[in-house]
Scaffold this motif. Structure first.
Motif, PDB file in Angstrom:
ATOM      1  N   LEU A 162      -6.255 -52.356  14.990  1.00 18.73           N
ATOM      2  CA  LEU A 162      -5.109 -51.514  14.628  1.00 18.73           C
ATOM      3  C   LEU A 162      -5.353 -50.894  13.242  1.00 18.73           C
ATOM      4  N   ILE A 163      -4.799 -49.719  13.045  1.00 14.28           N
ATOM      5  CA  ILE A 163      -4.997 -48.988  11.785  1.00 14.28           C
ATOM      6  C   ILE A 163      -3.641 -48.711  11.161  1.00 14.28           C
ATOM      7  N   ASP A 164      -3.437 -49.256   9.962  1.00 15.16           N
ATOM      8  CA  ASP A 164      -2.159 -49.043   9.262  1.00 15.16           C
ATOM      9  C   ASP A 164      -2.376 -47.895   8.280  1.00 15.16           C
ATOM     10  N   CYS A 165      -1.970 -46.691   8.699  1.00 10.21           N
ATOM     11  CA  CYS A 165      -2.388 -45.477   7.975  1.00 10.21           C
ATOM     12  C   CYS A 165      -1.398 -45.039   6.890  1.00 10.21           C
ATOM     13  N   HIS A 166      -0.403 -45.859   6.567  1.00 10.15           N
ATOM     14  CA  HIS A 166       0.538 -45.491   5.500  1.00 10.15           C
ATOM     15  C   HIS A 166       1.112 -46.777   4.901  1.00 10.15           C
ATOM     16  N   THR A 167       0.560 -47.184   3.754  1.00  8.66           N
ATOM     17  CA  THR A 167       1.117 -48.361   3.075  1.00  8.66           C
ATOM     18  C   THR A 167       1.126 -48.135   1.561  1.00  8.66           C
ATOM     19  N   HIS A 168       1.979 -48.916   0.915  1.00  9.13           N
ATOM     20  CA  HIS A 168       2.019 -48.949  -0.552  1.00  9.13           C
ATOM     21  C   HIS A 168       1.563 -50.367  -0.928  1.00  9.13           C
ATOM     22  N   LEU A 169       0.316 -50.671  -0.509  1.00 12.96           N
ATOM     23  CA  LEU A 169      -0.201 -52.051  -0.521  1.00 12.96           C
ATOM     24  C   LEU A 169      -0.163 -52.722  -1.891  1.00 12.96           C
ATOM     25  N   VAL A 170      -0.635 -51.999  -2.917  1.00 14.79           N
ATOM     26  CA  VAL A 170      -0.832 -52.644  -4.225  1.00 14.79           C
ATOM     27  C   VAL A 170       0.389 -52.401  -5.113  1.00 14.79           C
ATOM     28  N   HIS A 171       1.145 -53.443  -5.387  1.00 18.08           N
ATOM     29  CA  HIS A 171       2.316 -53.305  -6.270  1.00 18.08           C
ATOM     30  C   HIS A 171       2.712 -54.676  -6.799  1.00 18.08           C
ATOM     31  N   GLY A 172       3.500 -54.662  -7.874  1.00 16.50           N
ATOM     32  CA  GLY A 172       3.992 -55.927  -8.419  1.00 16.50           C
ATOM     33  C   GLY A 172       5.408 -56.206  -7.936  1.00 16.50           C
ATOM     34  N   GLY A 173       5.763 -57.463  -7.916  1.00 17.34           N
ATOM     35  CA  GLY A 173       7.160 -57.861  -7.701  1.00 17.34           C
ATOM     36  C   GLY A 173       7.694 -57.637  -6.302  1.00 17.34           C
ATOM     37  N   SER A 174       9.017 -57.818  -6.190  1.00 14.95           N
ATOM     38  CA  SER A 174       9.704 -57.644  -4.908  1.00 14.95           C
ATOM     39  C   SER A 174      11.131 -57.201  -5.220  1.00 14.95           C
ATOM     40  N   ARG A 175      11.877 -56.762  -4.206  1.00 18.74           N
ATOM     41  CA  ARG A 175      13.188 -56.164  -4.491  1.00 18.74           C
ATOM     42  C   ARG A 175      14.299 -56.733  -3.603  1.00 18.74           C
ATOM     43  N   GLU A 176      14.255 -58.035  -3.371  1.00 16.17           N
ATOM     44  CA  GLU A 176      15.298 -58.618  -2.530  1.00 16.17           C
ATOM     45  C   GLU A 176      16.689 -58.457  -3.148  1.00 16.17           C
ATOM     46  N   ASN A 177      16.716 -58.172  -4.471  1.00 10.13           N
ATOM     47  CA  ASN A 177      18.004 -57.929  -5.132  1.00 10.13           C
ATOM     48  C   ASN A 177      18.720 -56.699  -4.568  1.00 10.13           C
ATOM     49  N   GLU A 178      17.994 -55.811  -3.877  1.00  6.08           N
ATOM     50  CA  GLU A 178      18.633 -54.599  -3.329  1.00  6.08           C
ATOM     51  C   GLU A 178      19.365 -54.862  -2.017  1.00  6.08           C
ATOM     52  N   LEU A 179      19.136 -56.038  -1.440  1.00  2.00           N
ATOM     53  CA  LEU A 179      19.745 -56.311  -0.131  1.00  2.00           C
ATOM     54  C   LEU A 179      21.273 -56.267  -0.211  1.00  2.00           C
TER      55      LEU A 179
END
Ligand code: NIG
Ligand code: FE
Length: 418
Positions: free
Chosen positions: A78-95
């Motif tokens: 499978l080919i995942d052709c659109h990701t923002h793979l490299v980043h810091g942190g997470s945003r569960e606070n937005e839930l």
């Protein structure tokens, strides 16, 4: 000729064979399925794909890795052709905010969203970003993914942070069995310092950042978030044309939330793909079909943003090649699970299973300009193969929320086993 790897007795072999052109219209739903199939590999390439037994001339020796495909579905990796793979942190606070009815763009305009991931990415060391992205890549590989596109975009004005993300993606490409293709997405949000003068930031992107990325061959693609309150159609056009002039292949986040004319712009400027397209207009779809622009649809994002899905049926009907991807990122789609996206593509975008598998293999490869050597199982292509513990494609999509992967082969080697 002695095969290095053979997969035999395959219950459902999904080849998606037929060359390197992305599939459109009816052909998107013809995935070249063979019952009781066999695949043979040598030197990392596919040397045979067919029904029943291996033909004369292709032999199994004691060194050949032989995999029993009984009861299994085998597809191109499978080919995942659109990701923002490299980043810091997470945003569960937005839930909680989301559940209270705050919109994605509202959170962004208030300095959250992409801006909060930018802070976390700026604060992370390269090693921390590498380790976090490595973990995600392992998860992706475990879901049957053999190639991933990875966007930068969490520098927002800090070119240094953009470069840090891209360097991590390039290092992961060297170190990890999954292939990673980096995309420069410096145009992901307007930096606070340029809020009053966004065109000056576009000047910087066009005159300094894009030429630097291209000259140093740091990325293959350039992407822009064309959206209300982010980059306008005119600003996006400038960025896309600068990318082209410098030799980067342009992509665009188009009509994700507001229907702005991003699909039309993608077609007009010759982007290889336009992505999201939830609000794509009739004209935009028509233009994309005429320009052969690939639609990269991201059903996990529409699901997570609680929006209607993109108009996949209208696009396929109009002759637009459709790809499907995760959009894996910490905000609009915090999931690496491309198998889940296959189910969402089917249930929320009304795509048929064979259309879906084409969308995550050959058409996704075409959206990355690599369909000459991967994305389908046919003689001469790379042996990037996913083996699923499912008797057929329909079952894989219908029995959702679990991981069907049994084994993954990359360049002829088994790189994942359940
Ligand atoms: O594809 N829309 C812009 N970029 C991403 C989300 C990035 C984020 O929220 O961190 C997307 O949805
Ligand atoms: Fe995205």
């Amino acid at each position: 000729m002695k095969a290095s790897l053979v997969i035999e007795n395959i219950k459902t072999l999904v080849t998606v064979r037929g060359g390197e052109m992305p599939r459109t219209g009816k052909a998107q739903g013809q995935a070249g399925i063979i019952e009781n199939g066999v695949v043979a590999v040598k030197d990392g390439k596919i040397i045979f794909v067919g029904e029943g037994d291996l033909p004369e001339g292709i032999e199994i020796s004691e060194d050949t890795v032989v995999i029993d495909g009984s009861g299994k579905t085998v597809t191109p990796g499978l080919i995942d052709c659109h990701t923002h793979l490299v980043h810091g942190g997470s945003r569960e606070n937005e839930l909680a905010m989301k559940l209270e009815g705050k919109g994605y763009l509202e959170i962004l305009a208030a300095g959250g969203g992409i801006h909060s991931t930018t802070k976390a990415t700026e604060n992370a060391t390269s090693q921390e970003l590498y380790e976090k992205a490595w973990k995600s890549l392992q998860t992706m590989l475990g879901f049957g993914v053999t190639t991933v596109e990875a966007k930068s975009g969490y520098g927002i004005g800090s070119f240094e942070t953009e470069l840090k993300q891209i360097e991590v993606a390039n290092k992961l490409n060297q170190d990890h069995p999954v292939d990673i293709l980096p995309t420069f997405m410096g145009a992901h949000a307007i930096p606070a310092a340029y809020k009053e003068n966004p065109d000056q930031f576009v000047d910087k992107l066009v005159n300094e950042m894009i030429p630097h990325i291209a000259e140093n061959k740091l990325a293959k693609f350039c992407d822009v978030f064309c959206e209300e309150g982010v980059f306008s159609v005119d600003q996006s056009r400038r960025i896309i044309l600068a990318a082209k002039k410098n030799g980067l292949i342009p992509k665009i986040h188009a009509d994700e939330i507001v229907s702005l004319g991003g699909a039309e712009l993608a077609a007009e400027t010759g982007c290889i793909s336009a992505e999201h397209l939830i609000g794509a207009s009739d004209q935009g779809i028509k233009d994309m079909a005429e320009a052969d622009t690939i639609a990269v649809l991201l059903p996990g994002t529409s699901f997570n943003l609680q929006k209607n899905g993109a108009r996949a049926r209208d696009m396929i009907q109009a002759g637009v090649p459709v790809a499907v991807s995760t959009d894996y990122n910490p905000g609009s789609c915090p999931s690496e699970n491309l198998q889940l996206m296959m189910t969402l593509a089917s249930l929320t975008l009304k795509m048929l299973p064979e259309e879906v598998i084409t969308a995550v293999t050959l058409n996704a490869a075409a959206a990355l300009g690599i369909s000459d050597h991967t994305g389908s199982l046919e003689i001469g292509k790379n042996a990037d193969i996913a083996i699923f513990d499912a008797p057929n494609l329909d079952y894989m999509i219908y029995h959702f929320g679990i991981n069907h992967t049994d084994k993954v082969v990359k360049g002829g080697k088994v790189v994942f086993e359940k």
